[in-house]
Motif scaffolding. Sequence first.
Motif, PDB file in Angstrom:
ATOM      1  N   ALA C  52       7.851  -1.235 -10.641  1.00 20.43           N
ATOM      2  CA  ALA C  52       8.871  -2.282 -10.781  1.00 20.43           C
ATOM      3  C   ALA C  52       9.943  -2.199  -9.702  1.00 20.43           C
ATOM      4  CB  ALA C  52       9.531  -2.179 -12.164  1.00 20.43           C
ATOM      5  N   ARG C  53       9.942  -1.152  -8.891  1.00 20.61           N
ATOM      6  CA  ARG C  53      10.963  -0.978  -7.861  1.00 20.61           C
ATOM      7  C   ARG C  53      10.900  -2.125  -6.858  1.00 20.61           C
ATOM      8  NH1 ARG C  53      13.226   4.076  -6.841  1.00 20.61           N
ATOM      9  NH2 ARG C  53      13.190   3.631  -4.598  1.00 20.61           N
ATOM     10  N   PRO C  54      12.065  -2.587  -6.403  1.00 21.18           N
ATOM     11  CA  PRO C  54      12.058  -3.555  -5.316  1.00 21.18           C
ATOM     12  C   PRO C  54      11.666  -2.850  -4.014  1.00 21.18           C
ATOM     13  CG  PRO C  54      14.298  -2.886  -5.810  1.00 21.18           C
ATOM     14  CD  PRO C  54      13.429  -2.218  -6.842  1.00 21.18           C
ATOM     15  N   GLY C  55      11.478  -3.586  -2.959  1.00 22.92           N
ATOM     16  CA  GLY C  55      11.165  -2.976  -1.665  1.00 22.92           C
ATOM     17  C   GLY C  55       9.751  -3.244  -1.216  1.00 22.92           C
ATOM     18  N   LEU C  56       8.864  -3.396  -2.173  1.00 24.41           N
ATOM     19  CA  LEU C  56       7.490  -3.821  -1.895  1.00 24.41           C
ATOM     20  C   LEU C  56       7.124  -4.825  -2.983  1.00 24.41           C
ATOM     21  CD1 LEU C  56       5.493  -0.513  -1.206  1.00 24.41           C
ATOM     22  CD2 LEU C  56       6.065  -2.259   0.485  1.00 24.41           C
ATOM     23  N   ASP C  57       6.484  -5.936  -2.585  1.00 30.79           N
ATOM     24  CA  ASP C  57       6.068  -6.904  -3.605  1.00 30.79           C
ATOM     25  C   ASP C  57       4.915  -6.337  -4.424  1.00 30.79           C
ATOM     26  OD1 ASP C  57       4.645  -7.433  -0.908  1.00 30.79           O
ATOM     27  OD2 ASP C  57       3.322  -8.302  -2.430  1.00 30.79           O
ATOM     28  N   LEU C  58       4.744  -6.890  -5.624  1.00 31.00           N
ATOM     29  CA  LEU C  58       3.780  -6.304  -6.545  1.00 31.00           C
ATOM     30  C   LEU C  58       2.338  -6.457  -6.063  1.00 31.00           C
ATOM     31  CD1 LEU C  58       3.746  -4.736  -9.214  1.00 31.00           C
ATOM     32  CD2 LEU C  58       3.494  -6.924 -10.402  1.00 31.00           C
ATOM     33  N   LYS C  59       2.036  -7.536  -5.364  1.00 34.54           N
ATOM     34  CA  LYS C  59       0.669  -7.685  -4.842  1.00 34.54           C
ATOM     35  C   LYS C  59       0.360  -6.559  -3.840  1.00 34.54           C
ATOM     36  CE  LYS C  59      -1.948 -10.340  -1.516  1.00 34.54           C
ATOM     37  NZ  LYS C  59      -1.989 -11.549  -0.654  1.00 34.54           N
ATOM     38  N   THR C  60       1.301  -6.305  -2.933  1.00 38.21           N
ATOM     39  CA  THR C  60       1.105  -5.197  -1.985  1.00 38.21           C
ATOM     40  C   THR C  60       0.960  -3.874  -2.727  1.00 38.21           C
ATOM     41  OG1 THR C  60       2.330  -6.331  -0.238  1.00 38.21           O
ATOM     42  CG2 THR C  60       2.118  -3.938  -0.034  1.00 38.21           C
ATOM     43  N   ARG C  61       1.791  -3.695  -3.742  1.00 33.26           N
ATOM     44  CA  ARG C  61       1.719  -2.450  -4.525  1.00 33.26           C
ATOM     45  C   ARG C  61       0.328  -2.275  -5.148  1.00 33.26           C
ATOM     46  NH1 ARG C  61       6.098   0.558  -5.322  1.00 33.26           N
ATOM     47  NH2 ARG C  61       8.193  -0.263  -4.912  1.00 33.26           N
ATOM     48  N   GLU C  62      -0.240  -3.363  -5.634  1.00 41.35           N
ATOM     49  CA  GLU C  62      -1.569  -3.243  -6.221  1.00 41.35           C
ATOM     50  C   GLU C  62      -2.632  -2.956  -5.164  1.00 41.35           C
ATOM     51  OE1 GLU C  62      -2.862  -3.618 -10.006  1.00 41.35           O
ATOM     52  OE2 GLU C  62      -1.228  -2.330  -9.365  1.00 41.35           O
ATOM     53  N   LEU C  63      -2.498  -3.520  -3.980  1.00 44.08           N
ATOM     54  CA  LEU C  63      -3.447  -3.186  -2.901  1.00 44.08           C
ATOM     55  C   LEU C  63      -3.334  -1.707  -2.543  1.00 44.08           C
ATOM     56  CD1 LEU C  63      -3.155  -6.274  -0.489  1.00 44.08           C
ATOM     57  CD2 LEU C  63      -4.739  -5.919  -2.384  1.00 44.08           C
ATOM     58  N   LEU C  64      -2.120  -1.176  -2.542  1.00 44.48           N
ATOM     59  CA  LEU C  64      -1.922   0.251  -2.278  1.00 44.48           C
ATOM     60  C   LEU C  64      -2.531   1.088  -3.406  1.00 44.48           C
ATOM     61  CD1 LEU C  64       1.819   0.202  -1.077  1.00 44.48           C
ATOM     62  CD2 LEU C  64      -0.232   0.344   0.339  1.00 44.48           C
ATOM     63  N   ALA C  65      -2.375   0.627  -4.633  1.00 40.70           N
ATOM     64  CA  ALA C  65      -2.954   1.348  -5.764  1.00 40.70           C
ATOM     65  C   ALA C  65      -4.470   1.369  -5.654  1.00 40.70           C
ATOM     66  CB  ALA C  65      -2.527   0.702  -7.083  1.00 40.70           C
ATOM     67  N   VAL C  66      -5.060   0.245  -5.294  1.00 41.03           N
ATOM     68  CA  VAL C  66      -6.514   0.191  -5.113  1.00 41.03           C
ATOM     69  C   VAL C  66      -6.947   1.189  -4.039  1.00 41.03           C
ATOM     70  CG1 VAL C  66      -8.403  -1.243  -4.202  1.00 41.03           C
ATOM     71  CG2 VAL C  66      -6.876  -2.146  -5.967  1.00 41.03           C
ATOM     72  N   THR C  67      -6.212   1.224  -2.939  1.00 45.01           N
ATOM     73  CA  THR C  67      -6.557   2.166  -1.858  1.00 45.01           C
ATOM     74  C   THR C  67      -6.483   3.606  -2.333  1.00 45.01           C
ATOM     75  OG1 THR C  67      -5.934   0.708  -0.044  1.00 45.01           O
ATOM     76  CG2 THR C  67      -5.768   3.065   0.373  1.00 45.01           C
ATOM     77  N   ALA C  68      -5.416   3.934  -3.053  1.00 46.92           N
ATOM     78  CA  ALA C  68      -5.290   5.302  -3.559  1.00 46.92           C
ATOM     79  C   ALA C  68      -6.465   5.637  -4.478  1.00 46.92           C
ATOM     80  CB  ALA C  68      -3.968   5.468  -4.303  1.00 46.92           C
ATOM     81  N   LEU C  69      -6.859   4.686  -5.322  1.00 44.60           N
ATOM     82  CA  LEU C  69      -7.917   4.942  -6.299  1.00 44.60           C
ATOM     83  C   LEU C  69      -9.293   5.028  -5.654  1.00 44.60           C
ATOM     84  CD1 LEU C  69      -6.403   2.778  -9.093  1.00 44.60           C
ATOM     85  CD2 LEU C  69      -6.912   5.219  -9.262  1.00 44.60           C
ATOM     86  N   ILE C  70      -9.485   4.361  -4.524  1.00 44.91           N
ATOM     87  CA  ILE C  70     -10.761   4.511  -3.805  1.00 44.91           C
ATOM     88  C   ILE C  70     -10.916   5.965  -3.374  1.00 44.91           C
ATOM     89  CG2 ILE C  70     -12.064   3.868  -1.730  1.00 44.91           C
ATOM     90  CD1 ILE C  70     -10.709   1.086  -1.932  1.00 44.91           C
ATOM     91  N   GLY C  71      -9.833   6.574  -2.942  1.00 41.04           N
ATOM     92  CA  GLY C  71      -9.873   7.983  -2.541  1.00 41.04           C
ATOM     93  C   GLY C  71     -10.021   8.917  -3.724  1.00 41.04           C
ATOM     94  N   VAL C  72      -9.348   8.614  -4.816  1.00 42.89           N
ATOM     95  CA  VAL C  72      -9.394   9.477  -5.999  1.00 42.89           C
ATOM     96  C   VAL C  72     -10.777   9.459  -6.657  1.00 42.89           C
ATOM     97  CG1 VAL C  72      -8.527   9.698  -8.369  1.00 42.89           C
ATOM     98  CG2 VAL C  72      -6.932   9.370  -6.494  1.00 42.89           C
ATOM     99  N   GLY C  73     -11.480   8.315  -6.584  1.00 47.20           N
ATOM    100  CA  GLY C  73     -12.740   8.169  -7.307  1.00 47.20           C
ATOM    101  C   GLY C  73     -12.452   7.656  -8.717  1.00 47.20           C
ATOM    102  N   GLY C  74     -13.471   7.509  -9.543  1.00 48.00           N
ATOM    103  CA  GLY C  74     -13.204   7.067 -10.912  1.00 48.00           C
ATOM    104  C   GLY C  74     -13.183   5.550 -11.008  1.00 48.00           C
ATOM    105  N   GLU C  75     -14.278   4.978 -11.463  1.00 51.03           N
ATOM    106  CA  GLU C  75     -14.463   3.521 -11.438  1.00 51.03           C
ATOM    107  C   GLU C  75     -13.550   2.786 -12.399  1.00 51.03           C
ATOM    108  OE1 GLU C  75     -17.868   1.373 -13.317  1.00 51.03           O
ATOM    109  OE2 GLU C  75     -18.404   0.905 -11.242  1.00 51.03           O
ATOM    110  N   ARG C  76     -13.279   3.403 -13.526  1.00 52.26           N
ATOM    111  CA  ARG C  76     -12.514   2.719 -14.565  1.00 52.26           C
ATOM    112  C   ARG C  76     -11.106   2.354 -14.114  1.00 52.26           C
ATOM    113  NH1 ARG C  76     -13.411   5.271 -20.580  1.00 52.26           N
ATOM    114  NH2 ARG C  76     -12.686   3.421 -21.667  1.00 52.26           N
ATOM    115  N   GLU C  77     -10.404   3.341 -13.582  1.00 56.19           N
ATOM    116  CA  GLU C  77      -9.040   3.109 -13.130  1.00 56.19           C
ATOM    117  C   GLU C  77      -9.024   2.138 -11.942  1.00 56.19           C
ATOM    118  OE1 GLU C  77     -10.134   6.317 -14.015  1.00 56.19           O
ATOM    119  OE2 GLU C  77      -9.035   6.012 -15.883  1.00 56.19           O
ATOM    120  N   LEU C  78     -10.023   2.251 -11.074  1.00 57.40           N
ATOM    121  CA  LEU C  78     -10.094   1.356  -9.927  1.00 57.40           C
ATOM    122  C   LEU C  78     -10.234  -0.088 -10.409  1.00 57.40           C
ATOM    123  CD1 LEU C  78     -10.399   0.730  -6.898  1.00 57.40           C
ATOM    124  CD2 LEU C  78     -12.830   1.235  -7.123  1.00 57.40           C
TER     125      LEU C  78
END
Lengths: 133, 133, 133, 133, 133, 133
Positions: C52-78
């Motif tokens: 919820a922090r300002p500074g990055l829009d939520l769409k960008t935040r979700e793209l970053l989350a997807v990138t992090a999860l590709i590295g972490v592995g685990g299909e469900r969270e991705l």
Amino acid sequence: MTGADRGDQPGAASVRQRLWGAQRAAIEGALHTLDPDLAALITDVVYETVLARPGLDLKTRELLAVTALIGVGGERELKTHLRGALRCGATVGELKEVIIQAAMFVGFPKALAAMRALRGLEPPPAPDAAEVG
Amino acid sequence: MTGADRGDQPGAASVRQRLWGAQRAAIEGALHTLDPDLAALITDVVYETVLARPGLDLKTRELLAVTALIGVGGERELKTHLRGALRCGATVGELKEVIIQAAMFVGFPKALAAMRALRGLEPPPAPDAAEVG
Amino acid sequence: MTGADRGDQPGAASVRQRLWGAQRAAIEGALHTLDPDLAALITDVVYETVLARPGLDLKTRELLAVTALIGVGGERELKTHLRGALRCGATVGELKEVIIQAAMFVGFPKALAAMRALRGLEPPPAPDAAEVG
Amino acid sequence: MTGADRGDQPGAASVRQRLWGAQRAAIEGALHTLDPDLAALITDVVYETVLARPGLDLKTRELLAVTALIGVGGERELKTHLRGALRCGATVGELKEVIIQAAMFVGFPKALAAMRALRGLEPPPAPDAAEVG
Amino acid sequence: MTGADRGDQPGAASVRQRLWGAQRAAIEGALHTLDPDLAALITDVVYETVLARPGLDLKTRELLAVTALIGVGGERELKTHLRGALRCGATVGELKEVIIQAAMFVGFPKALAAMRALRGLEPPPAPDAAEVG
Amino acid sequence: MTGADRGDQPGAASVRQRLWGAQRAAIEGALHTLDPDLAALITDVVYETVLARPGLDLKTRELLAVTALIGVGGERELKTHLRGALRCGATVGELKEVIIQAAMFVGFPKALAAMRALRGLEPPPAPDAAEVG
């Protein structure tokens, strides 16, 4: 079942001798100083039980170890097995190929770090725990 | 510079042919269906540029790929390269050795998972994107 | 300091509402059933404090989350964050680009697994803990 | 030095007995079927040499194993040691705490996956290689 | 299909120019010295094929690269893309947000290490292989 | 719900006090200088919410943190929690056991690196951000 059971015979020591060469005694001393129990596990299990198994030649085993370590990270251990591979007859060109291929499976950043480690290999200094792993 | 530059000549296709055998066309179709751009990158860069490089034989390259994938996790991609290694002349015994050695570098849990994948290899089913990676 | 301090106001719930849409109540229930304390941490810290922090829009935040999860592995969270990104206005084409780029940094096997997850996204089933992460 | 040296005495088998209980013989059979050499390494080195070492009680050791496996990923091996921890006297509440804390060090996605594994623990089925690791 | 096919035209060099600025020639020289084949792969595939793809703007791509590298570890490569992101118009504040969010997905220790890297960014020194990746 | 809600009371500060001892104020200052928002998250969420939870004693929690960090890599954060464990009453011998056991689950290279970190622990220098994590 383990190398320890075979005792410190020249045949049983062949893996450490082939990989550590003239530095073997000093490396073993450094590892023992770091921690005698971890040292014994590494010596007996990693080197004299697993790496000593027939079925894969030692040079291939070292190329596999290098590949695993590129994924794990950690420059020190990687350099140890880069040197071990060279002592087993691998060429710098073959190690370069191992690293380039690793980029496909674990990404270019880890491959770049490994290439820097390969190019930064010097003759081994006074052996310390850095030589083992 | 890349396999794409060499076109789809039998020589250039030798890596995919050797690793995918009679399933090559079907596998390439499945990969293209998954995503044509990612498919092109994998075909051109991973297989026909990097894995096709001289300096390491293809069987060794597949053993290195298996090792990398044991560390990465992910059963599907690991099975693809286990099969590729067998098609290149590796034996199940050699793959077993690769897995046992991996336990030393990335831990026993990942090695156990890989051994289950090796023992669970069936003849490949109707090729889908699972065959590639 | 945290979302919990702001209470369950519509403004404070905007991150969960935007990412979980009509399934929000059901997802929160499933997460609470899985473990109420882990659920509270995820809700308060991950979603309503950090995302919820300002500074990055939520769409960008979700793209970053997807990138992090590709590295972490685990299909469900991705899959959870692939859906969240789509709900934030990302296109399937943009998610495809995120995945192709990830191959450069974490390797092609993880990118392949992520592309299968993207192509296998269905409308979300009865919400359970699979929707959160 | 290793458990193998102590032979299959009841005292030496105490780690496997405590962690695998009534399923011990079946689990060992399944592991042996998977691969007799990897089975011997796991039995002798992981369980009867390292986990049998004094200095840390076995319940703590299993909590540490669970923590390591949350980071490694892989639900099967994690469930094995969640059950082992319970057999050693850990409570579900303590395992919940281990998982919540892991989120701080390896991220919430891995912790979520671990919490699902904990909540999904059933009484162990017919032992197969899934019980070991 | 790849950047190499487009040759070294100003348009094709736009990704490297935008990310490496005035240091481009020196960085490319350092990378070539490290290994000409790995250098060519990185230049052609990572930068001029993948990062040059339309569909995501370059600033977003660099934020994604930073996120991937926080998970991978390795300070050198992370600093390269932190600088690249700044050159693309990202602010230090946005990079701070990327790092704080990464803590949720890969844990606080990796985020802390990344924050130290961000705060430790100096103007780039004489370009060497450290600038690339 | 979080430590922040409890304010900076001596009771609430007990986790940081127990783990950071006489260096607490300096460590908090260094962390705040690194980034005030990340500092607040770490203080409030990691230390005063999660590590402060009942259900596991703090010494056990620090042993679990050390185990997680051996898998994650990164010497700085590992040393922080090795010191924290010692301040909680763990012995060097117990930390040695944690490290030797980690070799079984994440491989010997990471365990070796951790053993070097343990043997290289000095009394903490002027506190900077290195003390936190």
